[in-house]
Design a protein around this motif. Structure first.
Motif, PDB file in Angstrom:
ATOM      1  N   GLY A 199       0.719  -1.237   0.309  1.00  0.00           N
ATOM      2  CA  GLY A 199      -0.060   0.045  -0.022  1.00  0.00           C
ATOM      3  C   GLY A 199       0.781   1.268  -0.081  1.00  0.00           C
ATOM      4  N   THR A 200       0.352   2.349  -0.888  1.00  0.00           N
ATOM      5  CA  THR A 200       1.108   3.527  -0.793  1.00  0.00           C
ATOM      6  C   THR A 200       0.740   4.486   0.310  1.00  0.00           C
ATOM      7  OG1 THR A 200      -0.503   4.282  -2.475  1.00  0.00           O
ATOM      8  CG2 THR A 200       1.565   3.492  -3.210  1.00  0.00           C
ATOM      9  N   THR A 201      -0.452   4.149   0.558  1.00  0.00           N
ATOM     10  CA  THR A 201      -1.191   4.750   1.896  1.00  0.00           C
ATOM     11  C   THR A 201      -2.112   3.781   2.578  1.00  0.00           C
ATOM     12  OG1 THR A 201      -2.981   5.549   0.745  1.00  0.00           O
ATOM     13  CG2 THR A 201      -1.407   6.881   0.722  1.00  0.00           C
ATOM     14  N   GLY A 202      -2.003   3.681   4.063  1.00  0.00           N
ATOM     15  CA  GLY A 202      -2.765   2.758   4.602  1.00  0.00           C
ATOM     16  C   GLY A 202      -2.376   1.163   4.505  1.00  0.00           C
ATOM     17  N   LYS A 203      -2.982   0.324   4.766  1.00  0.00           N
ATOM     18  CA  LYS A 203      -2.773  -1.213   4.760  1.00  0.00           C
ATOM     19  C   LYS A 203      -2.934  -1.501   3.300  1.00  0.00           C
ATOM     20  CE  LYS A 203      -2.455  -1.620   9.347  1.00  0.00           C
ATOM     21  NZ  LYS A 203      -1.247  -2.414   9.880  1.00  0.00           N
ATOM     22  N   PRO A 204      -2.155  -2.800   3.022  1.00  0.00           N
ATOM     23  CA  PRO A 204      -2.250  -3.474   1.719  1.00  0.00           C
ATOM     24  C   PRO A 204      -3.339  -4.115   1.356  1.00  0.00           C
ATOM     25  CG  PRO A 204      -0.833  -4.714   3.219  1.00  0.00           C
ATOM     26  CD  PRO A 204      -1.277  -3.532   3.873  1.00  0.00           C
ATOM     27  N   LYS A 205      -3.722  -4.098   0.077  1.00  0.00           N
ATOM     28  CA  LYS A 205      -4.961  -4.470  -0.454  1.00  0.00           C
ATOM     29  C   LYS A 205      -4.762  -5.794  -1.143  1.00  0.00           C
ATOM     30  CE  LYS A 205      -5.648  -1.107  -3.081  1.00  0.00           C
ATOM     31  NZ  LYS A 205      -4.439  -0.079  -2.973  1.00  0.00           N
TER      32      LYS A 205
ATOM     33  N   GLU B  54       0.204  11.418 -26.678  1.00  0.00           N
ATOM     34  CA  GLU B  54      -0.241  12.348 -25.963  1.00  0.00           C
ATOM     35  C   GLU B  54      -0.243  11.525 -24.588  1.00  0.00           C
ATOM     36  OE1 GLU B  54      -3.710  14.607 -25.982  1.00  0.00           O
ATOM     37  OE2 GLU B  54      -3.539  15.005 -27.989  1.00  0.00           O
ATOM     38  N   VAL B  55       0.047  12.299 -23.332  1.00  0.00           N
ATOM     39  CA  VAL B  55       0.379  11.235 -22.060  1.00  0.00           C
ATOM     40  C   VAL B  55      -1.216  11.495 -21.274  1.00  0.00           C
ATOM     41  CG1 VAL B  55       1.263  11.533 -19.719  1.00  0.00           C
ATOM     42  CG2 VAL B  55       2.687  11.918 -22.027  1.00  0.00           C
ATOM     43  N   GLY B  56      -1.465  10.162 -20.721  1.00  0.00           N
ATOM     44  CA  GLY B  56      -2.567  10.090 -19.994  1.00  0.00           C
ATOM     45  C   GLY B  56      -2.472   8.700 -19.291  1.00  0.00           C
ATOM     46  N   GLU B  57      -3.561   8.364 -18.433  1.00  0.00           N
ATOM     47  CA  GLU B  57      -3.675   6.970 -17.405  1.00  0.00           C
ATOM     48  C   GLU B  57      -3.543   6.030 -18.505  1.00  0.00           C
ATOM     49  OE1 GLU B  57      -5.419   5.283 -13.519  1.00  0.00           O
ATOM     50  OE2 GLU B  57      -6.061   7.105 -14.237  1.00  0.00           O
ATOM     51  N   LEU B  58      -2.592   5.001 -18.319  1.00  0.00           N
ATOM     52  CA  LEU B  58      -2.998   3.588 -18.767  1.00  0.00           C
ATOM     53  C   LEU B  58      -3.997   2.712 -18.104  1.00  0.00           C
ATOM     54  CD1 LEU B  58      -1.336   1.732 -21.069  1.00  0.00           C
ATOM     55  CD2 LEU B  58      -0.224   0.856 -18.949  1.00  0.00           C
ATOM     56  N   ILE B  59      -4.803   2.216 -18.993  1.00  0.00           N
ATOM     57  CA  ILE B  59      -5.800   1.407 -18.452  1.00  0.00           C
ATOM     58  C   ILE B  59      -5.911   0.031 -19.216  1.00  0.00           C
ATOM     59  CG2 ILE B  59      -7.231   3.137 -17.702  1.00  0.00           C
ATOM     60  CD1 ILE B  59      -9.160   2.604 -20.119  1.00  0.00           C
ATOM     61  N   VAL B  60      -6.196  -0.973 -18.786  1.00  0.00           N
ATOM     62  CA  VAL B  60      -6.118  -2.267 -19.378  1.00  0.00           C
ATOM     63  C   VAL B  60      -7.168  -3.198 -19.124  1.00  0.00           C
ATOM     64  CG1 VAL B  60      -3.758  -2.510 -18.898  1.00  0.00           C
ATOM     65  CG2 VAL B  60      -4.913  -3.622 -17.386  1.00  0.00           C
ATOM     66  N   LYS B  61      -7.594  -4.043 -20.269  1.00  0.00           N
ATOM     67  CA  LYS B  61      -8.635  -4.987 -20.115  1.00  0.00           C
ATOM     68  C   LYS B  61      -8.302  -6.274 -20.596  1.00  0.00           C
ATOM     69  CE  LYS B  61     -13.549  -4.726 -21.686  1.00  0.00           C
ATOM     70  NZ  LYS B  61     -14.423  -3.981 -22.569  1.00  0.00           N
ATOM     71  N   GLY B  62      -8.760  -7.290 -20.103  1.00  0.00           N
ATOM     72  CA  GLY B  62      -8.721  -8.648 -20.588  1.00  0.00           C
ATOM     73  C   GLY B  62      -9.020  -9.724 -19.615  1.00  0.00           C
ATOM     74  N   PRO B  63      -8.951 -11.092 -19.884  1.00  0.00           N
ATOM     75  CA  PRO B  63      -9.340 -12.285 -19.124  1.00  0.00           C
ATOM     76  C   PRO B  63      -8.252 -12.347 -17.696  1.00  0.00           C
ATOM     77  CG  PRO B  63      -8.007 -13.012 -20.973  1.00  0.00           C
ATOM     78  CD  PRO B  63      -8.234 -11.545 -21.112  1.00  0.00           C
ATOM     79  N   ASN B  64      -7.002 -11.407 -17.854  1.00  0.00           N
ATOM     80  CA  ASN B  64      -6.165 -11.419 -16.612  1.00  0.00           C
ATOM     81  C   ASN B  64      -6.627 -10.670 -15.749  1.00  0.00           C
ATOM     82  OD1 ASN B  64      -5.500  -9.447 -18.676  1.00  0.00           O
ATOM     83  ND2 ASN B  64      -3.753  -9.054 -17.872  1.00  0.00           N
ATOM     84  N   VAL B  65      -7.451  -9.544 -15.620  1.00  0.00           N
ATOM     85  CA  VAL B  65      -7.758  -8.657 -14.941  1.00  0.00           C
ATOM     86  C   VAL B  65      -8.609  -9.186 -13.684  1.00  0.00           C
ATOM     87  CG1 VAL B  65      -9.136  -6.456 -14.463  1.00  0.00           C
ATOM     88  CG2 VAL B  65      -7.697  -6.536 -16.549  1.00  0.00           C
ATOM     89  N   MET B  66      -8.079  -8.749 -12.331  1.00  0.00           N
ATOM     90  CA  MET B  66      -8.756  -9.305 -11.246  1.00  0.00           C
ATOM     91  C   MET B  66     -10.196  -9.087 -11.043  1.00  0.00           C
ATOM     92  SD  MET B  66      -7.730  -6.404  -8.460  1.00  0.00           S
ATOM     93  CE  MET B  66      -8.543  -4.840  -8.305  1.00  0.00           C
ATOM     94  N   LYS B  67     -10.699  -9.911 -10.088  1.00  0.00           N
ATOM     95  CA  LYS B  67     -12.027  -9.715 -10.060  1.00  0.00           C
ATOM     96  C   LYS B  67     -12.375  -8.648  -8.971  1.00  0.00           C
ATOM     97  CE  LYS B  67     -13.214 -13.728  -7.042  1.00  0.00           C
ATOM     98  NZ  LYS B  67     -14.241 -14.872  -7.003  1.00  0.00           N
ATOM     99  N   GLY B  68     -11.509  -8.228  -8.247  1.00  0.00           N
ATOM    100  CA  GLY B  68     -11.371  -7.144  -7.353  1.00  0.00           C
ATOM    101  C   GLY B  68     -10.662  -7.264  -6.055  1.00  0.00           C
ATOM    102  N   TYR B  69     -10.600  -6.564  -4.925  1.00  0.00           N
ATOM    103  CA  TYR B  69      -9.878  -6.273  -4.010  1.00  0.00           C
ATOM    104  C   TYR B  69     -10.614  -7.123  -2.764  1.00  0.00           C
ATOM    105  CZ  TYR B  69      -6.627  -2.703  -5.844  1.00  0.00           C
ATOM    106  OH  TYR B  69      -5.859  -2.254  -6.484  1.00  0.00           O
ATOM    107  N   TYR B  70     -10.155  -8.032  -2.162  1.00  0.00           N
ATOM    108  CA  TYR B  70     -10.757  -8.667  -0.931  1.00  0.00           C
ATOM    109  C   TYR B  70     -11.454  -7.937  -0.107  1.00  0.00           C
ATOM    110  CZ  TYR B  70     -11.474 -12.692   2.144  1.00  0.00           C
ATOM    111  OH  TYR B  70     -12.115 -13.540   3.099  1.00  0.00           O
ATOM    112  N   LYS B  71     -12.906  -7.953  -0.044  1.00  0.00           N
ATOM    113  CA  LYS B  71     -13.660  -7.358   1.118  1.00  0.00           C
ATOM    114  C   LYS B  71     -13.550  -5.881   0.954  1.00  0.00           C
ATOM    115  CE  LYS B  71     -14.295 -11.415   4.165  1.00  0.00           C
ATOM    116  NZ  LYS B  71     -15.693 -11.681   3.436  1.00  0.00           N
ATOM    117  N   GLN B  72     -13.146  -5.171  -0.195  1.00  0.00           N
ATOM    118  CA  GLN B  72     -12.855  -3.851  -0.345  1.00  0.00           C
ATOM    119  C   GLN B  72     -13.615  -3.335  -1.686  1.00  0.00           C
ATOM    120  OE1 GLN B  72      -8.439  -3.517   0.251  1.00  0.00           O
ATOM    121  NE2 GLN B  72      -9.090  -2.171   1.777  1.00  0.00           N
ATOM    122  N   PRO B  73     -15.063  -3.259  -1.454  1.00  0.00           N
ATOM    123  CA  PRO B  73     -15.752  -2.984  -2.574  1.00  0.00           C
ATOM    124  C   PRO B  73     -15.589  -1.643  -3.220  1.00  0.00           C
ATOM    125  CG  PRO B  73     -17.093  -3.053  -0.964  1.00  0.00           C
ATOM    126  CD  PRO B  73     -15.872  -3.551  -0.478  1.00  0.00           C
ATOM    127  N   GLU B  74     -15.148  -0.521  -2.282  1.00  0.00           N
ATOM    128  CA  GLU B  74     -15.021   0.903  -2.673  1.00  0.00           C
ATOM    129  C   GLU B  74     -13.652   1.108  -3.555  1.00  0.00           C
ATOM    130  OE1 GLU B  74     -15.423   3.523   0.684  1.00  0.00           O
ATOM    131  OE2 GLU B  74     -17.664   2.952   0.919  1.00  0.00           O
TER     132      GLU B  74
END
Length: 519
Positions: A181-187, A364-384
């Motif tokens: 985690g860059t701030t707080g606890k690891p996810k 042009e510079v912007g945020e990199l976003i990705v999509k595919g079958p490799n992308v996680m289903k989420g953070y454990y018990k952290q919906p927000e």
């Protein structure tokens, strides 16, 4: 298909082939698969089954592979943990992940005893022997802990076979990786069987892994880079892993020469150590067909100097834990572009977007976003937290990037590391590239610090192989190569830079440890 099935396939198709070498030991794919079956059956014997969570605290070793694949075969979710973490860090992850069992080496038994007193939900501690100590010397263990201990060897030997594995759904969570985690606890990033299998399969295909390959596996197995690229991709493609417990240039040179290694994977810091090592000779790495770099951006000067000395190509790529991890790599069938992370790998999309999520044109510079079958289903018990990075099927990486006309991506910097000097954007990596091009500088890191006049100023930390190099000389070097607002206002010469377990330089640690001590 999943990773456990892939290992079974390798055991059938290449049963007598070496799956790994480890400190004089070797095991064929057939033997590895049998050990995995025994571990899965052993878990069943002690009441650990589908849907349960198992924390895996192990360094690079056969124990890690057998535990990981055995748990996955049993439908158990694995939580890999860095074995050098403090008791507090381990305790948080074990408790937060709701682990029911923990696999760990005997040298960490004292820490496990402390966990036992504070984490009653952990029912079993599976302890394996190391070369330093023996589990038999455990008479001093506290009774409450001793009652929960099962040795790794006993677990395998007493398992009842054959093991009939439960059905594994591809969307079932296979691994939870806790990100620093860059701030707080690891996810905890939840990676499914589909996530892990698809990424290992696709990166193995993209980098042309085959049964003929021998992969030096020195990156930490608990880290997703090694987990997918060195371990899982090797097993899917039937390659052999040359496992080293820890990184040292001397060991890498020796292993490469002894086993005629064909692939080496490392982070830029490792390549820097190999390049600077007086023991390194071009012939030591002569069998390599490919070097893989990831985990952090590689300075172009380092890449070019390494390739020139050792005559082997470095293919740089990009990934993050939340994407299992690889999303882009420099392809092998066309020119490699120094400084680029390459193109999107098979079945994965990368794109650069603005603050509103609209795709930006090349350059042009912007945020990199990705999509595919490799992308996680989420953070454990952290919906927000999950909702903040997963939007309309896309994973927002937090990295700033640009794409060229040929579809090659370039990481500019972390979004959070951007320095704004008098209204102008300064990307730390751009300044670091200049510093690395200095013949006496071996490591560099740049960050922003408060400045009364310009809002922020550039501060550079430098490690030099020349004891006589001065801050004034470094500043003069930058003056002719950078616009004035990009030039470091201050330069600190250090003996070494703080790094994580994979060797990645930690800017955050510099900020926390070095800045408060400055006069």
């Amino acid at each position: 298909m999943n990773l456990s099935k892939a290992l079974e396939t390798a055991a059938v198709e290449s049963g007598e082939k070496a799956a790994y070498y480890f400190i004089g030991q070797t095991a064929t794919y057939e033997e590895l698969n049998e050990s995995v079956n025994q571990f899965a059956a052993g878990l069943r014997e002690i009441g650990i089954g589908q849907g349960d969570h198992l924390a895996l605290i192990a360094g690079n070793s056969p124990h890690f592979i057998i535990s990981l694949y055995g748990a996955m075969r049993a439908g158990v979710t694995v939580i890999p943990i860095n074995p050098v973490y403090s008791s507090e860090e381990v305790s948080y992850i074990v408790e937060n992940s709701h682990a029911k069992a923990v696999v760990l080496p005997d040298v960490l038994a004292p820490m496990a005893e402390r966990l036992c007193r504070t984490l009653p939900a952990v029912e079993h501690y599976i302890v394996f022997e190391t070369m330093e100590e023996k589990v038999e010397g455990s008479q001093a263990w506290q009774p409450a802990f001793y009652q929960k201990v099962k040795t790794f060897s006993d677990l395998l030997q007493t398992a009842r076979l054959p093991f009939d594995p439960p059905p594994i759904q591809e969307e079932q969570t296979a691994v939870i990786l806790y990100t620093s985690g860059t701030t707080g606890k690891p996810k905890g990033a939840m990676l499914t069987h589909k996530n892990l299998y698809s990424n290992a399969r696709d990166i193995g295909t993209y980098l042309q892994f085959s049964k003929e390959d021998s992969v030096i596996t020195v990156l930490p197995m608990f880290h997703v880079f090694c987990l997918s690229v060195c371990l899982n991709a090797s097993i899917i493609k039937g390659a052999t892993m040359i496992i080293s417990p820890k990184f040292s240039p001397k060991e890498v040179f020796a292993l490469s020469k002894e086993y005629k290694a064909t692939v080496f994977a490392g982070v830029p810091t490792m390549y820097n150590f190999l390049l600077q090592s007086p023991e390194g000779r071009p012939e030591d790495l002569a069998s390599l067909r490919l070097c893989i770099s990831g985990g952090a951006s590689m300075p172009v000067a380092l890449l070019e100097n390494f390739e020139k000395k050792f005559s082997v190509r470095i293919s740089e790529g990009y990934g993050l834990s939340e994407a299992s991890p690889v999303t882009a790599f420099n392809p092998l069938d066309r020119p490699r572009k120094p400084g680029s992370i390459g193109r999107s790998i098979i079945n994965v999309q990368n794109k650069v977007v603005n603050a509103e999520g609209a795709e930006l044109p090349p350059g042009e510079v912007g945020e990199l976003i990705v999509k595919g079958p490799n992308v996680m289903k989420g953070y454990y018990k952290q919906p927000e937290e999950t909702a903040s990075v997963l939007k309309d099927g896309w994973l927002y990486t937090g990295d700033l990037a640009r794409m060229d006309e040929e579809g090659y991506f370039y990481i500019v910097d972390r979004k959070k590391d951007l320095i704004i000097v008098g209204g102008y954007n300064v990307y730390p990596r751009e300044v670091e590239e200049v510093l690395y091009s200095h013949p006496d500088i071996v490591e560099a890191a740049v960050l922003g610090v408060p400045d009364a006049e310009y809002g922020e100023a550039v501060l550079a930390f430098v490690v030099s192989k020349n004891d006589r190099l001065s801050s004034r000389e470094v500043r003069a070097y930058c003056e002719s190569r950078l616009a004035q607002y990009k030039q470091p206002k201050e330069i600190e010469l250090l003996e070494e830079l703080p790094k994580n377990a994979t060797g990645k330089i930690l800017r955050r640690a510099l900020r926390e440890q070095v800045l408060p001590n400055r006069s």
